[in-house]
Design a protein around this motif. Structure first.
Motif, PDB file in Angstrom:
ATOM      1  N   ARG A   4      31.317  -2.854 -68.752  1.00 26.62           N
ATOM      2  CA  ARG A   4      32.159  -3.393 -67.681  1.00 26.62           C
ATOM      3  C   ARG A   4      33.476  -2.623 -67.600  1.00 26.62           C
ATOM      4  O   ARG A   4      33.928  -2.264 -66.507  1.00 26.62           O
ATOM      5  N   GLN A  10      34.749  -0.625 -64.395  1.00 28.14           N
ATOM      6  CA  GLN A  10      36.047  -0.960 -63.783  1.00 28.14           C
ATOM      7  C   GLN A  10      36.902   0.290 -63.612  1.00 28.14           C
ATOM      8  O   GLN A  10      37.575   0.443 -62.589  1.00 28.14           O
ATOM      9  N   ASP A  22      36.188   1.912 -60.568  1.00 27.40           N
ATOM     10  CA  ASP A  22      36.378   1.009 -59.417  1.00 27.40           C
ATOM     11  C   ASP A  22      35.073   0.397 -58.923  1.00 27.40           C
ATOM     12  O   ASP A  22      34.856   0.243 -57.719  1.00 27.40           O
ATOM     13  N   TYR A  51      32.633  -2.946 -59.167  1.00 26.74           N
ATOM     14  CA  TYR A  51      32.467  -4.348 -59.514  1.00 26.74           C
ATOM     15  C   TYR A  51      31.051  -4.525 -60.062  1.00 26.74           C
ATOM     16  O   TYR A  51      30.097  -3.936 -59.544  1.00 26.74           O
ATOM     17  N   CYS A  52      30.901  -5.322 -61.105  1.00 27.44           N
ATOM     18  CA  CYS A  52      29.577  -5.546 -61.679  1.00 27.44           C
ATOM     19  C   CYS A  52      29.424  -7.003 -62.089  1.00 27.44           C
ATOM     20  O   CYS A  52      30.413  -7.699 -62.333  1.00 27.44           O
ATOM     21  N   ILE A  53      28.171  -7.443 -62.144  1.00 29.48           N
ATOM     22  CA  ILE A  53      27.843  -8.833 -62.430  1.00 29.48           C
ATOM     23  C   ILE A  53      26.836  -8.870 -63.577  1.00 29.48           C
ATOM     24  O   ILE A  53      25.768  -8.250 -63.477  1.00 29.48           O
ATOM     25  N   VAL A  71      25.359  -3.591 -60.485  1.00 26.53           N
ATOM     26  CA  VAL A  71      26.415  -2.989 -59.684  1.00 26.53           C
ATOM     27  C   VAL A  71      25.939  -3.034 -58.238  1.00 26.53           C
ATOM     28  O   VAL A  71      25.059  -2.252 -57.853  1.00 26.53           O
ATOM     29  N   TRP A 105      32.186 -13.274 -66.664  1.00 26.26           N
ATOM     30  CA  TRP A 105      32.518 -12.379 -67.778  1.00 26.26           C
ATOM     31  C   TRP A 105      33.170 -13.122 -68.929  1.00 26.26           C
ATOM     32  O   TRP A 105      32.958 -12.770 -70.089  1.00 26.26           O
ATOM     33  N   MET A 132      27.733  -6.952 -51.083  1.00 24.89           N
ATOM     34  CA  MET A 132      28.865  -6.092 -51.430  1.00 24.89           C
ATOM     35  C   MET A 132      28.477  -4.628 -51.324  1.00 24.89           C
ATOM     36  O   MET A 132      27.418  -4.233 -51.776  1.00 24.89           O
ATOM     37  N   GLN A 145      29.432  -0.754 -52.279  1.00 25.72           N
ATOM     38  CA  GLN A 145      30.195   0.120 -53.161  1.00 25.72           C
ATOM     39  C   GLN A 145      29.496   1.476 -53.191  1.00 25.72           C
ATOM     40  O   GLN A 145      28.305   1.573 -52.908  1.00 25.72           O
TER      41      GLN A 145
END
Length: 153
Positions: A7, A11, A14, A16-18, A31, A107, A146, A148
């Motif tokens: 993570r 980050q 840049d 975002y991840c889940i 991602v 997180w 999202m 990215q």
């Protein structure tokens, strides 16, 4: 700890991840992209991330599948980014004595489980997942919409 390091790396890029549980013993980190990208691109990116973390933390992370290398380490399976591979879908029940559910995580939950070295904090049964959904909403929703870009250059 490997997923927390992953993570941090994402980050810095840049991205975002889940995280989500597999419902068994694994975790996955997603991602969201939702842009034209090939499996070769995502696989190459995932491999580069895994190998970088293994290089930086050889005592904690491994990027190669050999079981003898994985003992006591976090295996980052970059090879899952492939057309012919499968991964359990979010919110799927898993066949166990006590059926667990593949569950998206916050997180801070992952951090607490890692800090306490208690993976059972990340095991959820169906009723718990319904309660979590009511409390937090769909923690996985960003995966569907999202946008990215991978830093491929």
């Amino acid at each position: 700890m490997g997923r927390l390091m992953l993570r941090e790396l994402l980050q810095k890029l840049d991205l975002y991840c889940i995280p989500k549980t597999s419902g068994l013993k694994g975790l996955q980190v997603y991602v969201p992209l939702n842009n034209p990208v090939s499996y070769d691109q995502t696989k190459g990116f995932a491999r580069a991330c895994a190998e970088l973390l293994e290089e930086q933390h050889p005592d904690l992370v491994v990027s190669r599948m050999a079981k003898d290398l994985r003992t006591g380490k976090v295996f980052i399976d970059w090879s899952q980014n492939d057309f012919h591979k499968t991964t359990v879908c979010v919110y799927s029940l898993r066949a166990r004595e006590k059926p667990a559910v593949s569950t998206p995580l916050r997180w801070d939950e992952l951090e607490a489980a890692a800090q306490g070295r208690d993976p059972e904090l990340l095991v959820f049964e169906a009723a718990q997942v319904i309660d979590r959904f009511d409390r937090y909403g769909d923690l996985f929703a960003a995966v569907a919409d999202m946008k990215q870009e991978l830093p491929l250059k």
